[in-house]
Write an enzyme that holds these catalytic residues in place. Structure first.
Site, mmCIF file in Angstrom:
data_model
loop_
_atom_site.group_PDB
_atom_site.id
_atom_site.type_symbol
_atom_site.label_atom_id
_atom_site.label_comp_id
_atom_site.label_asym_id
_atom_site.label_seq_id
_atom_site.Cartn_x
_atom_site.Cartn_y
_atom_site.Cartn_z
ATOM 1 N N GLY A 66 0.590 -1.127 0.094
ATOM 2 C CA GLY A 66 0.043 -0.011 -0.009
ATOM 3 C C GLY A 66 1.024 1.339 -0.056
ATOM 4 O O GLY A 66 0.462 2.212 0.707
ATOM 5 N N GLY A 104 -0.570 4.601 -1.161
ATOM 6 C CA GLY A 104 -1.541 5.254 -0.482
ATOM 7 C C GLY A 104 -1.307 6.460 0.455
ATOM 8 O O GLY A 104 -0.219 6.909 0.356
ATOM 9 N N GLN A 105 -2.264 6.866 1.100
ATOM 10 C CA GLN A 105 -1.911 8.056 1.923
ATOM 11 C C GLN A 105 -0.974 8.087 2.834
ATOM 12 O O GLN A 105 -0.044 8.744 3.108
ATOM 13 C CB GLN A 105 -3.472 8.571 2.636
ATOM 14 C CG GLN A 105 -3.271 10.148 3.266
ATOM 15 C CD GLN A 105 -4.187 10.096 4.453
ATOM 16 O OE1 GLN A 105 -5.022 9.266 4.875
ATOM 17 N NE2 GLN A 105 -4.356 11.385 5.136
ATOM 18 N N ASP A 149 2.325 -1.870 -4.293
ATOM 19 C CA ASP A 149 0.997 -1.497 -4.338
ATOM 20 C C ASP A 149 0.274 -2.254 -5.617
ATOM 21 O O ASP A 149 0.732 -2.657 -6.405
ATOM 22 C CB ASP A 149 0.959 -0.002 -4.406
ATOM 23 C CG ASP A 149 -0.320 0.528 -3.831
ATOM 24 O OD1 ASP A 149 -1.615 0.179 -4.064
ATOM 25 O OD2 ASP A 149 -0.469 1.303 -2.915
ATOM 26 N N ASP A 165 -0.134 -7.550 -5.343
ATOM 27 C CA ASP A 165 -1.356 -7.635 -4.678
ATOM 28 C C ASP A 165 -1.476 -8.397 -3.403
ATOM 29 O O ASP A 165 -0.982 -9.743 -3.624
ATOM 30 C CB ASP A 165 -2.382 -8.120 -5.661
ATOM 31 C CG ASP A 165 -3.969 -8.314 -5.201
ATOM 32 O OD1 ASP A 165 -4.067 -7.877 -4.050
ATOM 33 O OD2 ASP A 165 -4.676 -8.433 -6.176
ATOM 34 N N TYR A 224 -16.248 -1.521 7.960
ATOM 35 C CA TYR A 224 -14.734 -1.178 8.034
ATOM 36 C C TYR A 224 -14.357 -1.264 9.482
ATOM 37 O O TYR A 224 -13.392 -2.078 9.842
ATOM 38 C CB TYR A 224 -14.552 0.230 7.645
ATOM 39 C CG TYR A 224 -13.124 0.775 7.871
ATOM 40 C CD1 TYR A 224 -12.094 0.383 7.191
ATOM 41 C CD2 TYR A 224 -13.064 1.769 8.898
ATOM 42 C CE1 TYR A 224 -10.779 0.774 7.397
ATOM 43 C CE2 TYR A 224 -11.824 2.391 9.003
ATOM 44 C CZ TYR A 224 -10.697 1.893 8.377
ATOM 45 O OH TYR A 224 -9.497 2.327 8.600
HETATM 46 C C1 AKB Z 1 -11.958 6.617 7.832
HETATM 47 O O1 AKB Z 1 -12.397 7.579 7.976
HETATM 48 O O2 AKB Z 1 -12.375 5.666 7.480
HETATM 49 C C2 AKB Z 1 -10.281 6.448 8.309
HETATM 50 C C3 AKB Z 1 -10.125 5.923 9.759
HETATM 51 C C4 AKB Z 1 -10.475 6.752 10.803
HETATM 52 O O3 AKB Z 1 -9.792 4.773 10.043
HETATM 53 N N1 AKB Z 1 -9.675 7.713 8.321
#
Ligand code: AKB
Length: 320
Positions: A8, A11-12, A34, A52, A143
């Site tokens: 990754g 990524g950010q 990545d 990957d 998430y």
């Molecule tokens: C999100 O907003 O999904 C992330 C996090 C807080 O993990 N930045």
């Protein structure tokens, strides 16, 4: 000698962490990977390859061939995007981590793994102020559910197979280099870019939505300090709470006006408001501060000053 694999890296977090780790461990020893192409500074300062994490065979071959000793697994689908494709997001977030844990278990050279958790592990039954390290955790997003399950797997591999896996529950991370992708805390970055470029911003959460945040430099320092710490100093083997500051759109927009006096903000809350409201407003990270002797350096004023200056520099550079 350490040989580090970053998954990754485009990524950010990865795009900044890779460069920092290259400064410490040498450019040639930090392998950036990545599924998508990375910025030139990542590709030109050291090895970069498409990889990957879902492809377990390619992953284990890569780790063995390059004698990798540390893995930073940063690839994930963030909270907002995960709600759009929950089952796919679950697979990417969980299967990716399971592949890493298995590699770390099987390949002897791999001594340490970093994997980021998030404040998304908390839910509406968690105390909203100073969410404790150990508390009620009933996340309502896919998430958050994947992060909480993954924390449990990390501790399981740590206890059962002695995999040295280290983790932080990141708050929203604020940076100017690479845009975040699909998180609920993204407004805290968008607001700066839009303020400089357009002098107005329509925010997807309400004015007084207070959320835990941290400037990227602090997050990178916290991460590297955790990875460099003696294992015997660590009391948490799932993920440490990590805290910077709490910010709301109203607070940030007031601060931006120091630099952009005619900045205006309006509000059009979407599905992410509910996610933000289910997370705590602040987090108690005393365990991390005690074990790692760390504290953040960036308050809101400093974050705003750096964000505004760097975004203005980027715009100027793009015009020349
Ligand atoms: C999100 O907003 O999904 C992330 C996090 C807080 O993990 N930045």
């Amino acid at each position: 000698m350490e040989r580090i694999l970053i998954i990754g890296a485009a990524g950010q977090i990865g795009s900044e962490l890779t460069l920092e780790l290259r400064k410490i461990y040498g450019n040639a020893n930090v392998y950036a990977t990545d599924v998508k192409d990375a910025e030139l500074d990542i590709k030109e300062s050291g090895p970069f390859q498409l990889l990957d994490v879902m492809d377990d065979k390619h992953l284990i071959h890569f780790v063995i061939r390059h004698k990798i000793t540390q893995i930073y697994h940063l690839a994930a689908v963030l909270s907002g995007n995960a709600e759009k494709l929950p089952v796919q997001a679950w697979h990417i977030n969980m299967d990716g981590l399971m592949n890493i844990l298995e590699v770390a278990k099987l390949v002897e050279d791999v001594k340490k793994v970093f994997w980021p958790s998030s404040i998304a592990v908390f839910g509406s039954t968690t105390p909203r102020q100073l969410a404790p390290q150990v508390t009620y955790m009933e996340p309502s997003t896919v998430y958050g559910i994947s992060k909480l399950a993954a924390e449990r797997w990390c501790e399981y591999y740590s206890k059962r197979y002695h995999v040295d896996i280290r983790s932080l529950r990141y708050p929203g991370l604020i940076s100017y280099k690479t845009e975040p992708g699909g998180g609920t805390t993204d407004w805290a970055i968008e607001i700066y870019f839009e303020a400089i470029k357009k002098r107005n911003y329509t925010c997807f959460v309400e004015a007084e939505t207070l959320m835990p945040m941290m400037f990227m430099d602090d997050a990178i320092k916290a991460t590297i300090s955790l990875m460099e710490a003696e294992r015997s100093n660590l009391s948490i083997h799932s993920a440490y709470n990590l805290s910077g500051l709490s910010m709301s759109p109203a607070l940030v927009s007031m601060d931006i006006k120091r630099h952009v006096p005619d900045f205006t903000i309006s509000y059009a809350p979407d599905f992410r408001q509910q996610i933000a409201d289910s997370w705590p407003q602040s987090v108690d990270d005393r365990n991390f501060r005690r074990d790692i002797k760390w504290k953040p350096a960036f308050d809101l004023t400093r974050i705003t000053d750096v964000m505004v200056a760097e975004i203005r520099k980027q715009i100027k550079a793009s015009l020349t």
